[in-house]
Motif scaffolding. Structure first.
Motif, mmCIF file in Angstrom:
data_model
loop_
_atom_site.group_PDB
_atom_site.id
_atom_site.type_symbol
_atom_site.label_atom_id
_atom_site.label_comp_id
_atom_site.label_asym_id
_atom_site.label_seq_id
_atom_site.Cartn_x
_atom_site.Cartn_y
_atom_site.Cartn_z
ATOM 1 N N ALA A 126 67.385 -20.873 87.218
ATOM 2 C CA ALA A 126 66.592 -20.005 88.081
ATOM 3 C C ALA A 126 66.855 -18.536 87.771
ATOM 4 O O ALA A 126 65.946 -17.707 87.893
ATOM 5 C CB ALA A 126 66.888 -20.308 89.549
ATOM 6 N N ASP A 127 68.070 -18.202 87.347
ATOM 7 C CA ASP A 127 68.380 -16.813 86.980
ATOM 8 C C ASP A 127 67.551 -16.375 85.780
ATOM 9 O O ASP A 127 66.936 -15.304 85.788
ATOM 10 C CB ASP A 127 69.871 -16.642 86.646
ATOM 11 N N THR A 128 67.522 -17.197 84.740
ATOM 12 C CA THR A 128 66.723 -16.876 83.562
ATOM 13 C C THR A 128 65.249 -16.826 83.932
ATOM 14 O O THR A 128 64.517 -15.940 83.476
ATOM 15 C CB THR A 128 66.977 -17.890 82.432
ATOM 16 N N ALA A 129 64.806 -17.746 84.770
ATOM 17 C CA ALA A 129 63.402 -17.751 85.196
ATOM 18 C C ALA A 129 63.044 -16.448 85.900
ATOM 19 O O ALA A 129 61.979 -15.874 85.652
ATOM 20 C CB ALA A 129 63.130 -18.947 86.106
ATOM 21 N N ALA A 130 63.912 -15.958 86.754
ATOM 22 C CA ALA A 130 63.639 -14.709 87.471
ATOM 23 C C ALA A 130 63.546 -13.534 86.502
ATOM 24 O O ALA A 130 62.647 -12.682 86.620
ATOM 25 C CB ALA A 130 64.716 -14.453 88.517
ATOM 26 N N THR A 131 64.447 -13.480 85.542
ATOM 27 C CA THR A 131 64.429 -12.399 84.550
ATOM 28 C C THR A 131 63.162 -12.447 83.711
ATOM 29 O O THR A 131 62.486 -11.427 83.522
ATOM 30 C CB THR A 131 65.663 -12.505 83.629
ATOM 31 N N MET A 132 62.829 -13.626 83.203
ATOM 32 C CA MET A 132 61.653 -13.763 82.345
ATOM 33 C C MET A 132 60.362 -13.572 83.138
ATOM 34 O O MET A 132 59.403 -12.990 82.625
ATOM 35 C CB MET A 132 61.664 -15.116 81.630
ATOM 36 N N ALA A 133 60.313 -14.054 84.358
ATOM 37 C CA ALA A 133 59.111 -13.896 85.188
ATOM 38 C C ALA A 133 58.798 -12.422 85.392
ATOM 39 O O ALA A 133 57.633 -12.013 85.329
ATOM 40 C CB ALA A 133 59.298 -14.604 86.523
ATOM 41 N N ALA A 134 59.820 -11.619 85.615
ATOM 42 C CA ALA A 134 59.613 -10.173 85.792
ATOM 43 C C ALA A 134 59.037 -9.561 84.516
ATOM 44 O O ALA A 134 58.156 -8.704 84.569
ATOM 45 C CB ALA A 134 60.925 -9.494 86.169
ATOM 46 N N GLN A 135 59.511 -10.010 83.361
ATOM 47 C CA GLN A 135 59.000 -9.493 82.090
ATOM 48 C C GLN A 135 57.573 -9.952 81.824
ATOM 49 O O GLN A 135 56.772 -9.203 81.266
ATOM 50 C CB GLN A 135 59.903 -9.931 80.930
ATOM 51 N N GLY A 193 55.368 -10.958 84.163
ATOM 52 C CA GLY A 193 54.436 -10.589 85.218
ATOM 53 C C GLY A 193 53.896 -11.750 86.037
ATOM 54 O O GLY A 193 52.751 -11.731 86.470
ATOM 55 N N TRP A 194 54.729 -12.763 86.256
ATOM 56 C CA TRP A 194 54.348 -13.811 87.187
ATOM 57 C C TRP A 194 55.554 -14.191 88.012
ATOM 58 O O TRP A 194 56.583 -13.537 87.922
ATOM 59 C CB TRP A 194 53.659 -14.979 86.509
ATOM 60 N N THR A 195 55.469 -15.199 88.842
ATOM 61 C CA THR A 195 56.540 -15.481 89.787
ATOM 62 C C THR A 195 57.661 -16.310 89.143
ATOM 63 O O THR A 195 57.437 -17.027 88.157
ATOM 64 C CB THR A 195 56.023 -16.246 91.015
ATOM 65 N N THR A 196 58.822 -16.224 89.744
ATOM 66 C CA THR A 196 59.951 -17.062 89.320
ATOM 67 C C THR A 196 59.577 -18.530 89.444
ATOM 68 O O THR A 196 59.903 -19.346 88.568
ATOM 69 C CB THR A 196 61.196 -16.750 90.170
ATOM 70 N N SER A 197 58.860 -18.871 90.488
ATOM 71 C CA SER A 197 58.425 -20.253 90.694
ATOM 72 C C SER A 197 57.515 -20.729 89.559
ATOM 73 O O SER A 197 57.627 -21.866 89.095
ATOM 74 C CB SER A 197 57.710 -20.364 92.044
ATOM 75 N N ASP A 198 56.612 -19.855 89.102
ATOM 76 C CA ASP A 198 55.744 -20.208 87.974
ATOM 77 C C ASP A 198 56.557 -20.410 86.705
ATOM 78 O O ASP A 198 56.314 -21.342 85.937
ATOM 79 C CB ASP A 198 54.684 -19.124 87.732
ATOM 80 N N GLU A 199 57.520 -19.543 86.474
ATOM 81 C CA GLU A 199 58.362 -19.659 85.281
ATOM 82 C C GLU A 199 59.194 -20.941 85.335
ATOM 83 O O GLU A 199 59.329 -21.642 84.332
ATOM 84 C CB GLU A 199 59.266 -18.429 85.149
ATOM 85 N N LEU A 200 59.712 -21.290 86.515
ATOM 86 C CA LEU A 200 60.459 -22.542 86.654
ATOM 87 C C LEU A 200 59.561 -23.744 86.374
ATOM 88 O O LEU A 200 59.996 -24.712 85.742
ATOM 89 C CB LEU A 200 61.066 -22.660 88.059
ATOM 90 N N LEU A 201 58.317 -23.686 86.828
ATOM 91 C CA LEU A 201 57.383 -24.773 86.552
ATOM 92 C C LEU A 201 57.177 -24.923 85.043
ATOM 93 O O LEU A 201 57.187 -26.037 84.515
ATOM 94 C CB LEU A 201 56.047 -24.541 87.259
#
Length: 160
Positions: free
Chosen positions: A84-93, A95-103
């Motif tokens: 989830a930490d990596t997802a949050a970092t990448m999602a910010a880069q 431009g979508w949500t952490t939840s989308d990146e985790l999916l």
């Protein structure tokens, strides 16, 4: 029948567990499996770094790691572990949500369980096409495809 269990071993990032399970289920069903027992785990960067180091000899945090435990053709047992930490970092880069990146990570890891690879120039387009297909079921398009980071698109760890 799909038995998909999810655990959350981090507390910094909220996400909808049902959505991640649905992403895993979509891949399993779409890839023609009849039965699967899958463990999904959402963890933090220190924990995924330790797993990466211990099992894959890579001493760094990563986005997703998948392990096939048993593969009988139309029946599968495996694990998908996402950070989830990596997802949050990448999602910010991206431009979508952490939840989308985790999916995306769950879909990608489940595709690895189903035999997809992304480590060669020949295999990568097949993986990306499958990611697009399954993310579209959730009304999403991978953001790495439209980003300056496209060459750095999530570099998933291969299953062991």
């Amino acid at each position: 029948m799909f038995d998909i269990q999810i655990t959350n071993e981090q507390s910094a990032h909220a996400f909808a567990a049902e959505r991640l399970v649905a992403g895993c289920r979509a891949v399993l069903s779409g890839e023609g499996l009849r039965r699967a027992q899958i463990s999904l785990a959402v963890i933090d960067d220190p924990a995924i770094r330790e797993i990466n180091r211990k099992f894959l000899q890579h001493d760094y945090a990563t986005d997703v790691i998948s392990f096939v435990l048993e593969d009988q053709g139309n029946a599968l047992e495996g694990e998908v572990i996402v950070s989830a930490d990596t997802a949050a970092t990448m999602a910010a880069q991206f431009g979508w949500t952490t939840s989308d990146e985790l999916l995306l990570y769950v879909i990608h890891g489940t595709l690895h369980l189903c035999g997809y690879d992304d480590l060669t120039d020949e295999a990568l387009p097949l993986m990306r096409a499958a990611e697009h297909k399954y993310l579209a079921e959730f009304g999403l398009t991978p953001r790495y495809a439209e980003s300056a980071f496209a060459s750095e698109a999530p570099s998933r760890e291969a299953q062991s």
